[in-house]
Enzyme design. Structure first.
Site, PDB file in Angstrom:
ATOM      1  N   GLY A 224       0.827  -1.564   0.290  1.00 18.90           N
ATOM      2  CA  GLY A 224       0.361  -0.006  -0.048  1.00 18.90           C
ATOM      3  C   GLY A 224       0.868   1.255   0.137  1.00 18.90           C
ATOM      4  O   GLY A 224       2.182   0.997  -0.929  1.00 18.90           O
ATOM      5  N   SER A 225      -0.154   2.086   0.576  1.00 18.50           N
ATOM      6  CA  SER A 225       0.782   3.423   0.096  1.00 18.50           C
ATOM      7  C   SER A 225       2.359   3.418   1.404  1.00 18.50           C
ATOM      8  O   SER A 225       2.002   2.919   2.618  1.00 18.50           O
ATOM      9  CB  SER A 225      -0.018   5.071   0.430  1.00 18.50           C
ATOM     10  N   THR A 228       0.507   4.642   4.809  1.00 24.62           N
ATOM     11  CA  THR A 228      -0.057   3.577   5.988  1.00 24.62           C
ATOM     12  C   THR A 228       0.958   3.038   6.467  1.00 24.62           C
ATOM     13  O   THR A 228       1.119   2.195   7.173  1.00 24.62           O
ATOM     14  CB  THR A 228      -1.018   2.600   5.013  1.00 24.62           C
ATOM     15  N   GLY A 229       1.945   2.541   5.443  1.00 28.04           N
ATOM     16  CA  GLY A 229       3.384   1.513   5.718  1.00 28.04           C
ATOM     17  C   GLY A 229       3.541   1.336   6.620  1.00 28.04           C
ATOM     18  O   GLY A 229       4.331   1.098   7.924  1.00 28.04           O
ATOM     19  N   GLU A 246       5.735  -3.263   1.232  1.00 28.15           N
ATOM     20  CA  GLU A 246       6.182  -3.283  -0.886  1.00 28.15           C
ATOM     21  C   GLU A 246       5.017  -1.826  -0.507  1.00 28.15           C
ATOM     22  O   GLU A 246       3.646  -1.309   0.013  1.00 28.15           O
ATOM     23  CB  GLU A 246       4.760  -4.230  -1.632  1.00 28.15           C
ATOM     24  N   CYS A 280       1.723  -0.071  -8.708  1.00 30.25           N
ATOM     25  CA  CYS A 280       3.257   0.830  -8.096  1.00 30.25           C
ATOM     26  C   CYS A 280       4.569   0.325  -8.828  1.00 30.25           C
ATOM     27  O   CYS A 280       5.018   1.552  -8.390  1.00 30.25           O
ATOM     28  CB  CYS A 280       3.768  -0.683  -6.479  1.00 30.25           C
TER      29      CYS A 280
HETATM   30  P1  NAD Z   1      -3.366   2.780   1.296  1.00 32.56           P
HETATM   31  O1  NAD Z   1      -2.038   2.714   1.955  1.00 32.56           O
HETATM   32  O2  NAD Z   1      -4.543   3.343   1.296  1.00 32.56           O
HETATM   33  O3  NAD Z   1      -3.991   1.161   1.528  1.00 32.56           O
HETATM   34  C1  NAD Z   1      -3.181   0.068   1.645  1.00 32.56           C
HETATM   35  C2  NAD Z   1      -3.833  -0.936   2.844  1.00 32.56           C
HETATM   36  O4  NAD Z   1      -4.005  -0.273   4.135  1.00 32.56           O
HETATM   37  C3  NAD Z   1      -5.618  -0.977   2.789  1.00 32.56           C
HETATM   38  O5  NAD Z   1      -6.439  -2.459   2.917  1.00 32.56           O
HETATM   39  C4  NAD Z   1      -6.191  -0.341   3.453  1.00 32.56           C
HETATM   40  O6  NAD Z   1      -7.567  -0.367   3.592  1.00 32.56           O
HETATM   41  C5  NAD Z   1      -4.918  -0.226   4.784  1.00 32.56           C
HETATM   42  N1  NAD Z   1      -5.527   0.481   5.810  1.00 32.56           N
HETATM   43  C6  NAD Z   1      -5.900   1.909   6.692  1.00 32.56           C
HETATM   44  N2  NAD Z   1      -5.572   2.248   7.493  1.00 32.56           N
HETATM   45  C7  NAD Z   1      -5.021   1.508   8.042  1.00 32.56           C
HETATM   46  C8  NAD Z   1      -3.323   1.350   9.205  1.00 32.56           C
HETATM   47  N3  NAD Z   1      -3.977   2.930   9.648  1.00 32.56           N
HETATM   48  N4  NAD Z   1      -3.199   0.450   9.656  1.00 32.56           N
HETATM   49  C9  NAD Z   1      -3.332  -0.606   9.011  1.00 32.56           C
HETATM   50  N5  NAD Z   1      -3.642  -0.784   6.780  1.00 32.56           N
HETATM   51  C10 NAD Z   1      -4.531   0.381   7.032  1.00 32.56           C
HETATM   52  O7  NAD Z   1      -3.270   2.084  -0.465  1.00 32.56           O
HETATM   53  P2  NAD Z   1      -4.007   1.931  -2.008  1.00 32.56           P
HETATM   54  O8  NAD Z   1      -4.616   3.692  -1.898  1.00 32.56           O
HETATM   55  O9  NAD Z   1      -4.958   0.798  -1.120  1.00 32.56           O
HETATM   56  O10 NAD Z   1      -3.037   1.963  -2.617  1.00 32.56           O
HETATM   57  C11 NAD Z   1      -2.048   2.082  -3.524  1.00 32.56           C
HETATM   58  C12 NAD Z   1      -1.029   2.302  -2.742  1.00 32.56           C
HETATM   59  O11 NAD Z   1       0.203   1.353  -3.009  1.00 32.56           O
HETATM   60  C13 NAD Z   1       0.360   3.435  -3.667  1.00 32.56           C
HETATM   61  O12 NAD Z   1       1.155   4.277  -3.457  1.00 32.56           O
HETATM   62  C14 NAD Z   1       0.913   2.296  -4.590  1.00 32.56           C
HETATM   63  O13 NAD Z   1       2.209   2.843  -5.121  1.00 32.56           O
HETATM   64  C15 NAD Z   1       1.080   1.737  -3.306  1.00 32.56           C
HETATM   65  N6  NAD Z   1       1.394   0.035  -3.922  1.00 32.56           N
HETATM   66  C16 NAD Z   1       3.115  -0.554  -3.348  1.00 32.56           C
HETATM   67  C17 NAD Z   1       2.966  -1.555  -4.448  1.00 32.56           C
HETATM   68  C18 NAD Z   1       4.302  -2.409  -4.530  1.00 32.56           C
HETATM   69  O14 NAD Z   1       4.992  -3.662  -3.997  1.00 32.56           O
HETATM   70  N7  NAD Z   1       5.750  -1.680  -3.538  1.00 32.56           N
HETATM   71  C19 NAD Z   1       2.090  -2.398  -4.723  1.00 32.56           C
HETATM   72  C20 NAD Z   1       0.783  -2.408  -5.232  1.00 32.56           C
HETATM   73  C21 NAD Z   1       0.209  -0.246  -4.505  1.00 32.56           C
END
Ligand code: NAD
Length: 468
Positions: A224-225, A228-229, A246, A280
């Site tokens: 994810g982003s 959040t990570g 990731e 990503c």
């Molecule tokens: P996001 O960070 O908004 O959400 C990712 C997940 O985290 C969702 O399931 C969300 O419900 C959950 N989440 C929300 N709040 C949280 C918290 N406080 N603690 C833990 N989990 C929580 O990301 P997104 O908008 O769903 O995805 C897009 C992002 O993901 C982009 O920045 C993209 O670059 C990244 N991404 C990275 C890869 C990689 O392999 N590096 C692959 C795909 C997407």
């Protein structure tokens, strides 16, 4: 409309509340997902913990056979799952869309199943025998994003199961339906509790945050982003969880002056626009040498102008809408700003609903928001350079370091530049071409750890050394 069920301990788990999941192509409700509470999450973790001793005590061959059955089940339902992915995610069935995603998920599942982590004998002599074993961790928590809901779920779940862990997966509230269905199907071939799924709208309860802090989860694998990570990493400290993170990328491509523009146009386009740029490791900035700049721009425009954009369920569509309003607004904001700073070569104006045409904007530089920020959408900034050193410096001038690419007719010269790029994957004459036998992960703030191959599998284990 019958809501989708969660699966906890091998059985359907209903909730009092549900939330709507929208089809981005139409704005209509694609399905309803359970809006779980923290008590539901606890039930899922308890089930996974209870299933762990029996699951993890199987032989390597038994675990491999179980993962073969999971792979077969996934492949048998690929078309059904592709239809759900398109309905909730928006990507077309065809092109590099949902059928492609399911094909990739099957390929990753099969390859991950074929891997193993044999015991390493570190010493065997008169002084004694020293063996290095890999032990499963326990309950793995998987948190996935909305861009490739099934493929990324498979990236998380298969290595966890293959190494003897049990799993609780939590998909994005924007695309939970395909994961709910997939987990239900996979439970037909798995013992109860080995693979559980929980969903919420992130409002009623933030299950991801609770998972990152949960006492009985031993590892979080998160895609994810960055924002959040970072929260996941902070929450995980208390329980010293293992982490694979990731996160965001802002990948640069560098085109050298010796390219044939027409020959690279298709690769450049799909390197940037796969899944409408919502990838990503897509190329998010393109640096082109002045000698070939105009010719590369012309070739890219010629290729991009012919891509059919439409409703994902239309068999003719090759690109679909942006997945959600927040992402659409971000792309629209960055493109509106870039229009003032550079030259629009193609697209540039928002379409109907969540549709945004493939957009190419030249004349931009580092410091411009479309270049510096991860747009995660169908808009590529093009930056002209004359000195390769400047281009490399500009490419590295980012907190992210997921991937990068070099485009040249001289493969050896391009390979020699790879160590200069601060990123986890470097591609020559392609971009974003990840594969299950090559470790994938980010440098700098794009992540911690890797997925795929032996190195990715090892992240689902602790090392135990036995001295005798
Ligand atoms: P996001 O960070 O908004 O959400 C990712 C997940 O985290 C969702 O399931 C969300 O419900 C959950 N989440 C929300 N709040 C949280 C918290 N406080 N603690 C833990 N989990 C929580 O990301 P997104 O908008 O769903 O995805 C897009 C992002 O993901 C982009 O920045 C993209 O670059 C990244 N991404 C990275 C890869 C990689 O392999 N590096 C692959 C795909 C997407």
């Amino acid at each position: 409309m019958t809501p989708f069920d969660m699966t906890i301990n091998g059985a359907p788990a209903a909730t009092a509340a549900h939330f709507n999941v929208l089809n981005p192509s139409t704005g209509e409700v694609a399905g309803q997902a359970p809006n779980a509470s923290l008590a539901d999450l606890d039930a899922a973790v308890t089930a996974a913990a209870a299933a762990f001793p029996a699951w993890s005590s199987q032989s390597d061959a038994e675990l491999q056979a179980a993962c073969d059955a999971v792979t077969a089940k996934l492949n048998a339902h690929a078309e059904e799952l592709a239809q759900i992915v398109t309905a909730e995610q928006g990507k077309p069935l065809n092109g590099l869309g949902s059928r492609w995603e399911l094909g990739a998920a099957g390929a990753w599942a099969a390859h991950t199943t074929s891997l193993n982590l044999p015991v390493k004998v570190l010493q065997d002599n008169d002084e004694g025998r020293v063996e290095q074993h890999r032990r499963p961790l326990g309950v793995v928590g998987s948190i996935t994003p909305w861009n490739f809901p099934v493929m990324i779920a498979v990236w998380h779940v298969l290595p966890a199961l293959r190494t003897g862990n049990t799993v609780v997966i939590k998909p994005s509230p924007l695309t939970p339906l395909s994961t709910l269905r997939m987990v239900k199907l996979l439970n037909e071939v798995l013992p109860p509790g080995v693979l559980n799924v929980v969903t919420s709208d992130d409002q009623l309860s933030n299950l991801g945050a609770a998972m990152a802090a949960h006492q009985d989860i031993r590892k979080i694998v998160f895609t994810g982003s960055c924002a959040t990570g970072q929260k996941v990493m902070a929450s995980a400290a208390e329980t010293v969880k293992r982490l694979t993170l990731e996160m965001s990328g802002n990948d640069a491509g560098i085109v050298l002056p010796d390219v044939d523009p027409d020959a690279i146009a298709e690769g450049l386009f799909w390197g940037a626009f796969i899944n409408n740029g919502q990838t990503c490791a897509a190329m998010k900035r393109l640096y082109v040498h002045a000698d070939v700049h105009d010719a590369v721009c012309d070739a890219l425009v010629a290729f991009a102008a012919n891509i059919p954009v439409g409703d994902g369920l239309d068999e003719q569509a090759i690109l679909g809408p942006i997945q959600n309003r927040m992402q659409f607004d971000k792309v629209a904001r960055l493109v509106a700003d870039a229009r003032e700073r550079g030259q629009v070569l193609l697209g540039g104006e928002p379409g109907e609903g969540l549709f945004f045409p493939p957009t190419l904007i030249a004349g931009l530089n580092n410091g411009d928001p479309l270049v510096d920020e991860e747009q995660f959408g169908p808009a590529l900034p093009i930056i002209k350079y004359t000195d390769l050193e400047d281009a490399i410096q500009a490419a590295n001038d980012s907190p992210n370091g997921l991937g990068g690419s070099i485009w040249s007719s001289n493969i050896e010269a391009a390979r020699a530049l790879a160590p200069r790029l601060e990123c986890g994957s470097v591609w020559i004459n392609k971009h974003g071409a990840i594969q299950p036998n090559a470790p994938f992960g980010g440098m700098k703030s794009s992540g911690i750890g890797v997925e795929f191959a032996d190195e990715g599998l090892a992240e689902y284990t602790d090392i135990q050394v036995v001295f005798s």
